[in-house]
Design an enzyme around this catalytic site. Structure first.
Site, PDB file in Angstrom:
ATOM      1  N   TYR A  53       0.841  -1.197   0.000  1.00 22.01           N
ATOM      2  CA  TYR A  53       0.000   0.000   0.000  1.00 22.01           C
ATOM      3  C   TYR A  53       0.881   1.253   0.000  1.00 22.01           C
ATOM      4  O   TYR A  53       1.884   1.335   0.707  1.00 22.01           O
ATOM      5  CB  TYR A  53      -0.933   0.021   1.206  1.00 22.01           C
ATOM      6  N   SER A 214     -13.891  -4.396  -0.204  1.00 25.03           N
ATOM      7  CA  SER A 214     -14.776  -3.707  -1.150  1.00 25.03           C
ATOM      8  C   SER A 214     -16.241  -3.961  -0.821  1.00 25.03           C
ATOM      9  O   SER A 214     -17.025  -4.397  -1.676  1.00 25.03           O
ATOM     10  CB  SER A 214     -14.487  -4.132  -2.597  1.00 25.03           C
ATOM     11  N   GLY A 218     -16.783  -0.931  -4.836  1.00 27.63           N
ATOM     12  CA  GLY A 218     -16.214   0.224  -5.526  1.00 27.63           C
ATOM     13  C   GLY A 218     -17.110   1.439  -5.550  1.00 27.63           C
ATOM     14  O   GLY A 218     -16.968   2.303  -6.420  1.00 27.63           O
ATOM     15  N   GLY A 219     -18.041   1.522  -4.609  1.00 24.15           N
ATOM     16  CA  GLY A 219     -18.963   2.657  -4.542  1.00 24.15           C
ATOM     17  C   GLY A 219     -20.312   2.394  -5.162  1.00 24.15           C
ATOM     18  O   GLY A 219     -21.246   3.195  -5.007  1.00 24.15           O
ATOM     19  N   GLY A 222     -23.172   2.428  -2.694  1.00 18.53           N
ATOM     20  CA  GLY A 222     -23.185   3.564  -1.789  1.00 18.53           C
ATOM     21  C   GLY A 222     -24.097   4.695  -2.206  1.00 18.53           C
ATOM     22  O   GLY A 222     -23.886   5.846  -1.810  1.00 18.53           O
ATOM     23  N   GLY A 223     -25.111   4.401  -3.017  1.00 23.43           N
ATOM     24  CA  GLY A 223     -26.023   5.456  -3.471  1.00 23.43           C
ATOM     25  C   GLY A 223     -25.513   6.173  -4.702  1.00 23.43           C
ATOM     26  O   GLY A 223     -25.750   7.368  -4.886  1.00 23.43           O
TER      27      GLY A 223
END
Length: 330
Positions: A53, A214, A218-219, A222-223
């Site tokens: 990372y 995840s 990846g979103g 999430g709306g």
């Protein structure tokens, strides 16, 4: 915060895991320290990282940021269950032999480097980031035995392992009286449930705690469609969420998901995390906040109880593969 045991171990960990992948590339050191302070204050004691990372020329930077946070003193280290990973190539440019994978020499080299960057003398959970098809588990476990004897590692875990490798690793460990793997990090969320075919059953059979990464895909969970309408959306045009939504069928499922949650006055991101907390074998999802506000949303998910009506509707929108082997054998 709620806690559970990590797999079959006696180690107590929070049901939300703080992922640190954004520390360095997305979040600077000061903000990263603030997020770790807030997480610890909220009762999150399980922090996850990896030696790669920081990425590119900055591989190792995330571990350094965690190390500088631990160096601020107090009881931070005593309160933190620290997990890191190895496998990926740590050099820049063409890979040198023995600078990646799970050979005994790279395990030894990698743990010493991680300990230096983290500024600690032991790692609670040392995880194999990916499978190594060339190194036998007899060699891997021998190397881990040395680290455990030296007090540098307490437990070993896996990440991105298929079910048969989890079984192979723990069968070989059991033959020689070793503890074996105690956790598995895998891609697992409402929209990506293939882990339920083999990985989750293998983890449960061998007593591994499942740690989904995840959790918002990846979103996408999430709306994202609401954010699109409001002028936002996924933060990366090439990200998994943006790519998936080009498929009309996927977009329709996501819209049905957001409509369902709007009907029940539920936040999409919080619901996706809360759903994972209902899944058998799951220790806790990894959340990777870039801001303290994103951490707050993850914390609310721990207290969110989803009704049977909502759980059934979520299964209808994002059906899992079903029990194995029935799902693929008959």
């Amino acid at each position: 915060m709620k806690y559970t045991q990590l797999g079959r171990t006696g180690l107590q960990v929070s049901r939300i895991v703080l992922g640190t992948m954004n520390f360095g590339p997305q979040t600077d050191e000061t903000a990263s320290h603030a997020i770790m302070d807030a997480a610890l204050d909220a009762g999150i004691n399980f922090f996850d990282t990896a030696n790669v990372y920081g990425w590119g020329e900055n591989k190792g930077r995330t571990e350094e940021i965690i190390g500088s946070w631990l160096a601020r003193g107090g009881d931070r280290r005593d309160k933190t269950v620290l997990a890191t990973k190895l496998n990926g190539h740590m050099g820049v440019g063409d890979p040198w032999p023995n600078h990646h994978k799970l050979s005994a020499v790279n395990i030894r080299r990698s743990v010493e480097a991680s300990l230096r960057r983290l500024g600690t003398d032991y790692i609670d959970v040392y995880q194999f980031h990916h499978v190594d098809r060339l190194t036998p588990f007899e060699e891997i476990w021998q190397a881990i035995d040395v680290l455990i004897t030296q007090g540098k590692v307490l437990y070993a875990g896996s990440s991105n392992f298929p079910g048969y490798k989890i079984a192979q690793a723990n069968e070989i460990a059991a033959r020689t009286g070793r503890v074996g793997l105690v956790s598995e990090q895998c891609l697992y969320n409402l929209a990506e449930r293939r882990a339920e075919m083999e990985v989750v059953p293998a983890a449960r059979e061998y007593g591994l705690g499942v740690i989904p990464w995840s959790p918002l895909h990846g979103g996408m969970l999430g709306g994202i469609l609401r954010k699109e309408r409001e002028g936002g959306g996924s933060r990366s045009k090439g990200g998994i969420a943006a790519q998936s939504l080009t498929d009309p069928a996927v977009r329709a499922r996501v819209q049905a998901y957001e409509d369902l949650l709007a009907k029940h006055d539920l936040d999409p991101g919080e619901t996706a995390l809360a759903w994972l907390l209902t899944r058998p074998g799951v220790t806790g999802p990894i959340v990777g906040p870039r801001t303290a506000e994103q951490l707050d949303a993850a914390l609310r998910a721990v207290e969110l109880d989803l009704s049977d009506e909502v759980l059934t509707a979520l299964d209808d929108i994002f059906p899992g593969p079903g029990p194995s082997p029935e799902a693929f054998a008959w």
